[in-house]
Design an enzyme around this catalytic site. Structure first.
Site, PDB file in Angstrom:
ATOM      1  N   TYR A 164       4.605   5.782  10.540  1.00 22.77           N
ATOM      2  CA  TYR A 164       3.677   4.697  10.202  1.00 22.77           C
ATOM      3  C   TYR A 164       4.385   3.620   9.383  1.00 22.77           C
ATOM      4  CZ  TYR A 164      -0.697   2.371   9.027  1.00 22.77           C
ATOM      5  OH  TYR A 164      -1.708   1.449   8.906  1.00 22.77           O
ATOM      6  N   TYR A 223      -8.734   5.388   8.369  1.00 21.10           N
ATOM      7  CA  TYR A 223      -8.777   5.677   9.808  1.00 21.10           C
ATOM      8  C   TYR A 223      -9.745   6.840   9.983  1.00 21.10           C
ATOM      9  CZ  TYR A 223      -4.517   2.898  10.610  1.00 21.10           C
ATOM     10  OH  TYR A 223      -3.598   1.877  10.703  1.00 21.10           O
ATOM     11  N   LYS A 257       1.649  -1.043  15.165  1.00 20.56           N
ATOM     12  CA  LYS A 257       3.058  -1.202  15.520  1.00 20.56           C
ATOM     13  C   LYS A 257       3.413  -2.487  16.276  1.00 20.56           C
ATOM     14  CE  LYS A 257       4.901   2.300  13.652  1.00 20.56           C
ATOM     15  NZ  LYS A 257       4.592   1.793  12.330  1.00 20.56           N
ATOM     16  N   HIS A 291       0.843  -1.201   0.000  1.00 20.67           N
ATOM     17  CA  HIS A 291       0.000   0.000   0.000  1.00 20.67           C
ATOM     18  C   HIS A 291       0.878   1.250   0.000  1.00 20.67           C
ATOM     19  CE1 HIS A 291      -4.210  -1.491   1.429  1.00 20.67           C
ATOM     20  NE2 HIS A 291      -3.679  -2.277   0.540  1.00 20.67           N
ATOM     21  N   PRO A 295      -3.476  -0.570  19.076  1.00 20.64           N
ATOM     22  CA  PRO A 295      -3.305  -0.972  17.674  1.00 20.64           C
ATOM     23  C   PRO A 295      -3.387   0.173  16.660  1.00 20.64           C
ATOM     24  CG  PRO A 295      -5.428  -1.717  18.535  1.00 20.64           C
ATOM     25  CD  PRO A 295      -4.686  -1.157  19.692  1.00 20.64           C
TER      26      PRO A 295
END
Ligand code: RFL
Ligand code: PHB
Length: 388
Positions: A383, A199, A295, A72, A291
C-alpha cells in the site's frame, strides 16, 4: 514546430514528465485535448506513496504538497465483526501522503507556467505519425493544423487516448479483468469521518471513507454496474454509506450536499510492451488498476520516473540501455501493483456470484490479517509503495 519529446496528454503523467525533462534541458511539448479548467476539475486520486512524494519533490513541485498534504501513518480495514488497523509506521516505518490528484495537477501546471514550458491545451485530432522510426505528431488548434517533429513520442494520454491505439494490434499483448461493479464517489465540504482512511467490507458491499483536507471529504460505495448517478440522491448515498461503515464512524458522520458525484467502473488492464520504436507509453495509457489499492496515480509517477531517467541518460551520454529496458522495468513494478489492487478489490467487495465458500475465504482472509503481523506487513509494504 520541433521538440526532442512530444508528450501526448496533460494529466499527471504527461505534465510530470515534461517538468522533469525540461529541468534536465530536454525540450518537450505537451498536447492536451481538454482545456486546463476541465483537467483541473477532474476529481480522482487522493493518496500518494512516499516514493511519489519524493519524485514530485525532486521535480521541484513539492512545496505546497509538503505544506498542505496530510501524512498518514495507517489505514483502517473494517469488516462485519472486526476493525483492523494497518499501522504502516509501526509495521514498516513508512507513511503515505493524502494530497489530491487535482492539487498535484494544479502544482504541475503552475510549475510548467513558471518555467515557460509549452503545454498546448484544446488540441484536437492529435495523430501519431511516422512510427515506429520517424515520429511526428499532427493536431488541430483553433481550426489550423499543426505538426510537431520530434525524436520520441511519450504517450501519456490515459486509457482512451490515441497513443496505445497507434501500436499495431499484432505487436501488443493485452490483459484485462472487468469487475462486476462500480464505485459511486461523493465529494463533500464536510470534515472527514475519521483521522485515517476507512476501507469497509460489508454484506451490502464495499465502502471507503477518504478525504482531501480537514474540510473536504471523499466517500465511495460499491454499486451495481447498471446504476446511474441520477438514481442516487445525496440522502440515499449517506444512508447507504452509514450502513456499511463501522458503527462509531456512522454515528458521528457529518453529512452535507455533494459537490461532485460520479460512478467509475473498475477494471484491471495491462498492455505489453510499453514501447514501440520511438513511442513510449506511461501511466493509464498502458495500464489501469481498480482504485481499491490507490495505485493508479502512483504508477503514472513510477513510469515517469523510469522513462525520464532513460531519456536523460540517452541525451547526456548517448546510452540506449535504459530506453531499451524501459518497458521491462516499468512493467515489473506495474504487475505487482496490478496484483495488489486485484487482491484488495477481491478481499473487500461483494461479488454477485460469490458462493458461501467464497464468502468464508474472504472472511477468513480478513481474520488472518487481524491475527498476523506478517500479513499486515505485506499489505503495508504494497500500500505504501514498492521501491522504484
Ligand atoms: P490521465 O489522468 O487520464 O491523463 C491523460 C490525459 O490525456 C488527455 N488525452 C488526450 N490529450 C490529447 N489528445 C488526445 N486524443 C487525448 N486523449 C486523452 C486526457 O484529457 C488527460 O488529461 O492519465 P495519467 O496522466 O496516466 O494519470 C493516471 C491517473 O489519472 C489515474 O491512474 C488515477 O486517477 C487513478 N486513481 C487513483 N490513483 C491513485 O494512485 N490513488 C487513488 O487514490 C486513486 N483513486 C483513481 C482514484 C481514479 C478514479 N477514477 C475516476 C478513474 C479514484 C477514482 C474514482
Ligand atoms: C480517494 O481519496 O479518492 C481514494 C483514496 C483511496 C483509494 C481510492 C481513492 O484507495
Amino acid at each position: 514546430m520541433r521538440a526532442q519529446i512530444c508528450i501526448i496528454g496533460g494529466g499527471p503523467a504527461g505534465l510530470l514528465l515534461s517538468q522533469i525533462l525540461h529541468r534536465a534541458g530536454i525540450s518537450c511539448i505537451v498536447l492536451e485535448r481538454h482545456s486546463r479548467d476541465y483537467v483541473l476539475a477532474r476529481i480522482r486520486a487522493g493518496v500518494l506513496e512516499w516514493g511519489s512524494v519524493e519524485e514530485l519533490e525532486r521535480a521541484g513541485v513539492g512545496s505546497r504538497m509538503r505544506a498542505e498534504g496530510i501524512p498518514h501513518d495507517g489505514v483502517l480495514l473494517a469488516a462485519r465483526n472486526r476493525a483492523i488497523r494497518i499501522d504502516f509506521k509501526d509495521l514498516i516505518g513508512r507513511q503515505v501522503m493524502v494530497y489530491g490528484q487535482t492539487e498535484v495537477t494544479h502544482d504541475l501546471y503552475d510549475a510548467r507556467d513558471a518555467m515557460g514550458g509549452t503545454v498546448i491545451t484544446e488540441a484536437e485530432g492529435v495523430t501519431l505519425q511516422g512510427l515506429p522510426d520517424t515520429p511526428y505528431v499532427t493536431y488541430v488548434k483553433d481550426g489550423t493544423e499543426h505538426r510537431i517533429d520530434c525524436d520520441y513520442i511519450a504517450g501519456c494520454d490515459g486509457f482512451h487516448g490515441p497513443s496505445r491505439k497507434a501500436i499495431p494490434e499484432a505487436l501488443l499483448k493485452t490483459y484485462e479483468k472487468i469487475y462486476p461493479f462500480g464505485w459511486l464517489g461523493v465529494l463533500s465540504e464536510t470534515p472527514p469521518a475519521a483521522e485515517e482512511l476507512i476501507y469497509a467490507s460489508h454484506d451490502r458491499g464495499f465502502a471507503l471513507c477518504s478525504m482531501r483536507n480537514p474540510h473536504l471529504s471523499r466517500y465511495y460505495i460499491q454499486v451495481p454496474l447498471d446504476h446511474k448517478v441520477d438514481q442516487w440522491s445525496d440522502e440515499a448515498f449517506w444512508a447507504e454509506l452509514k450502513r456499511r461503515i463501522p458503527h462509531d464512524a456512522a454515528e458521528t458522520l457529518v453529512t452535507g450536499p455533494s459537490i461532485e458525484k460520479s460512478i467509475a467502473p473498475l477494471r484491471s488492464f495491462v498492455a505489453e510492451p510499453m514501447r514501440w520504436g520511438r513511442l513510449f507509453l506511461a501511466g493509464d495509457a498502458a495500464h489501469i488498476v481498480p482504485p481499491t489499492g490507490a495505485k493508479g496515480l502512483n504508477l503514472a509517477v513510477s513510469d515517469v520516473h523510469y522513462l525520464s531517467r532513460a531519456l536523460i541518460a540517452h541525451y547526456r551520454d548517448g546510452s540506449e540501455e535504459l530506453l531499451d529496458r524501459y518497458s521491462e522495468t516499468a512493467l515489473a513494478r506495474v504487475w505487482k501493483a496490478i496484483r495488489f489492487s486485484w487482491w484488495m478489490t477481491t478481499l473487500l467487495h461483494r461479488f454477485p456470484d460469490q458462493s458461501d465458500f467464497d464468502l468464508h475465504i474472504q472472511a477468513y482472509e480478513i481474520e488472518y490479517l487481524g491475527d498476523s503481523r506478517a500479513a499486515r506487513t505485506a499489505l503495508a509494504e504494497n500500500y505504501t509503495g514498492l521501491p522504484f
